[in-house]
Design a protein around this motif. Structure first.
Motif, PDB file in Angstrom:
ATOM      1  N   PHE A 370       0.830  -1.207   0.000  1.00  0.00           N
ATOM      2  CA  PHE A 370       0.000   0.000   0.000  1.00  0.00           C
ATOM      3  C   PHE A 370       0.866   1.259   0.000  1.00  0.00           C
ATOM      4  O   PHE A 370       1.749   1.410   0.838  1.00  0.00           O
ATOM      5  CB  PHE A 370      -0.922   0.024   1.229  1.00  0.00           C
ATOM      6  N   TRP A 475     -14.056  -5.740  -0.262  1.00  0.00           N
ATOM      7  CA  TRP A 475     -12.693  -5.286   0.000  1.00  0.00           C
ATOM      8  C   TRP A 475     -12.164  -5.881   1.302  1.00  0.00           C
ATOM      9  O   TRP A 475     -11.009  -6.341   1.376  1.00  0.00           O
ATOM     10  CB  TRP A 475     -12.624  -3.757   0.066  1.00  0.00           C
ATOM     11  N   HIS A 585      -4.102  -1.263  -5.648  1.00  0.00           N
ATOM     12  CA  HIS A 585      -4.882  -0.997  -4.446  1.00  0.00           C
ATOM     13  C   HIS A 585      -5.281   0.472  -4.359  1.00  0.00           C
ATOM     14  O   HIS A 585      -6.398   0.801  -3.941  1.00  0.00           O
ATOM     15  CB  HIS A 585      -4.100  -1.424  -3.207  1.00  0.00           C
TER      16      HIS A 585
END
Length: 618
Positions: A370, A475, A585
């Motif tokens: 991320f 998610w 992402h």
């Protein structure tokens, strides 16, 4: 031109039979038409104006997102409110018809598509009598009102005005209860009542709040914590006001609701459990399946997908058994895990400490996958006792947009034998990081999004399904699968916990459709979960009762996760070595929740852009 036409009509009506009017003057040349604002501006004006009206109709929703203009108000869920809500949905759709999505920028087009999908879904939901089924153990506004009153969630209690506003809001609660009871009576008259088990599970929640005195009530907690900065006169005045409104209005309303549920509604509840037992129940459930999954997948195919997924996951469980030295069937391993005292916590503190340690491990690992992370911190709290007995194992509340409240991860510390150690990693990844906390906090923090995207706009009073559930829960379930990439499932029991949790979500597809479209009994559904998951009997029973109370919602998790995983696979195949999971992402998260069909279009465009050759640096 309209006022002039109306004025001329009035003069003609008042003119009587006198002389004819003089001829009109020569027509002036028409004024040039004013230039229309760009399509993007018209869309922003439409959706922001719509959301303003939505907040006025739903004042508690405004409080929840940190807009405190309506903190003293409480919407009454009567027919007039429902009609006003439906009219608002139609006005939004009508306004959207005048805006060409092809003329919008990419992010604006996504907003157009989400707004269109949401308004159409809400209007279709209006065909069904959700308002007549206002309470259950998972969607209980009466219990949520007590959470507001505790001062521990979203209702602010920092200034004298904050206290005064909630005192006024409490004064409306009696009318709210009266209307809810009237709605249930109207439903009973039409044969639209919940299953008996739903009422049985809701009664203890209301009973825990309906105590005998103001001082013993959860609503007294803000008075017990009155800020020392308040003057003595204000402290005395607010104490008297809260004692009067809690003891004179709020608690009698809860007691009235409890008496109705226990003495009348319980005996009118039905023995059947499926939505298909109600008038138009099959059509209603088919609609809910489409709305919650945001796909057109038929109910029967959803059932079949669940069966196929279970077969795939159970094959992985069989392979994993060797790591823990177990020899036997998948069901036998699950039974062993349910009973093994080594896999349980001996105290609430030990359970909470395990989640806090997990937070540190996950935070250290997430930079691998991320680049886009929220600013809001996460706070881990035990769930309030008055709702823990019939609530889920964990729950997440998004942070306030202004940063005044963190994201809250509630851990259910009741019934410790039902909170196994092997669930900790998977539950944290789902409810907290990088699951709901990353997804919802990033959305709330994104000031570029229209407010209806940042904060949501499902009509909870009409039990309108939230068209972002498949994305949000999909998610979170996808986030569970990232534990392998983050090297978190190093303990084989934790990995088995993850696999059994995945099997549980696949089993939901089978059980939810079984209950509401195939005539399954409660016992049949519980037995199915016990055969295919690591749940204890009590946990399986609570899960089945959730599916009974909340038809279709449980379908969103696995269908959403499968959708996101398919999009990632498509991106990996198309981009090859250029695929970056951090960029993927970010692309999934940056525009907030959306129907899966909208997400699919967005990611396809993202893939096409990523395939373009990179211009050489000069």
């Amino acid at each position: 031109m309209k006022p002039r036409t109306l004025a001329l009509g009035a003069l003609m009506l008042l003119g009587g039979c006198g002389a004819p009017p003089p001829p009109p003057p020569p027509a002036a040349a028409p004024a040039p038409a004013a230039a229309q604002p760009p399509a993007g501006q018209r869309l922003r004006d439409l959706v922001e104006g719509w959301f303003e009206e939505y907040l006025k109709l739903n004042p508690v929703a405004a409080t929840f997102i940190g807009d405190h203009r309506y903190d003293a108000q409480l919407a009454i869920p009567d027919a007039a409110h429902e009609a006003a809500s439906q009219a608002l949905q139609q006005r939004g759709l009508d306004g959207l018809a005048g805006i060409d999505p092809a003329a919008l920028e990419p992010a604006e087009r996504i907003s157009w598509e989400i707004f269109d999908y949401a308004r159409r879904t809400a209007l279709e939901n209006g065909r069904y009598p959700g308002r007549l089924l206002p309470l259950d153990q998972f969607n209980n506004p009466a219990a949520f009102f007590a959470q507001l009153g505790s001062g521990q969630v979203v209702q602010p209690f920092e200034t004298v005005q904050d206290y005064e506003r909630f005192a006024t809001r409490m004064s409306h609660f009696s009318a709210w209860v009266n209307q809810v009871i009237a709605n249930m009576r109207a439903g009973a008259a039409r044969g639209i009542v919940p299953p008996r088990v739903v009422v049985e599970r809701t009664i203890p929640q209301v009973a825990a709040i309906a105590v005998g005195s103001a001082e013993k009530s959860v609503f007294w907690q803000p008075i017990a914590r009155l800020p020392k900065s308040f003057s003595a006169a204000d402290r005395a005045r607010l104490t008297r006001a809260y004692r009067d409104v809690i003891g004179g209005a709020v608690l009698p309303a809860y007691q009235r609701l409890l008496a109705y549920l226990r003495d009348q509604y319980l005996w009118q509840a039905r023995s059947s459990i499926g939505l298909d037992a109600l008038p138009e129940g099959r059509q209603w459930y088919a609609f809910l399946a489409r709305a919650y999954t945001t796909t057109d997948t038929p109910v029967e195919e959803i059932h079949a997908i669940g069966l196929r997924e279970l077969e795939r996951i159970e094959a992985q469980i069989s392979v994993q058994m060797g790591r823990v030295g177990f020899h036997g069937s998948v069901a036998a391993l699950a039974a062993s895990m349910r009973q093994d005292p080594r896999l349980r916590f001996d105290s609430e503190a030990a359970l909470l400490d395990a989640y806090r340690r997990e937070e540190q491990r996950v935070l250290a690992a997430v930079p691998r996958l991320f680049s886009l992370v929220p600013k809001a911190r996460l706070e881990i709290r035990p769930m309030e006792a008055f709702r823990a007995g019939s609530a889920a194992a964990a729950e997440y509340y998004a942070p306030a947009a202004d940063g005044s409240r963190p994201g809250i991860f509630f851990v259910n510390t009741s019934d410790l034998p039902a909170r196994p150690r092997y669930d900790v990693e998977t539950t944290f990844l789902h409810e907290a990081i990088p699951g709901h906390h990353f997804q919802l906090a990033l959305t709330v923090e994104n000031g570029n999004l229209p407010r209806f995207q940042r904060f949501g706009s499902d009509d909870s009073l009409a039990r309108s399904p939230d068209i972002t559930t498949a994305y949000v829960e999909g998610w979170a379930l996808y986030a569970e699968s990232l534990g392998d990439e983050l090297d978190l499932y190093s303990d084989p029991w934790m990995k088995l916990g993850n696999l059994y949790a995945d099997a549980w979500r696949a089993a939901r597809l089978v059980v939810d459709t079984g209950i509401h479209a195939r005539g399954w009994t409660r016992e049949q559904a519980i037995d199915y979960l016990l055969a295919h998951t690591a749940m204890a009997h009590g946990e399986a029973a609570a899960e089945v009762e959730r599916y009974i109370a909340w038809p279709g919602q449980a379908l969103a998790y696995k269908m959403g996760a499968l959708g996101i995983r398919r999009l990632r696979s498509a991106a990996e195949q198309a981009l090859g070595p250029r695929f970056d999971p951090r960029a993927f992402h970010a692309a999934v998260l940056e525009d907030g929740p959306m129907p899966l069909a909208v997400l699919e279009g967005k990611i396809q465009r993202w893939i096409e852009a990523a395939q373009q050759p990179v211009a050489p640096e000069t």
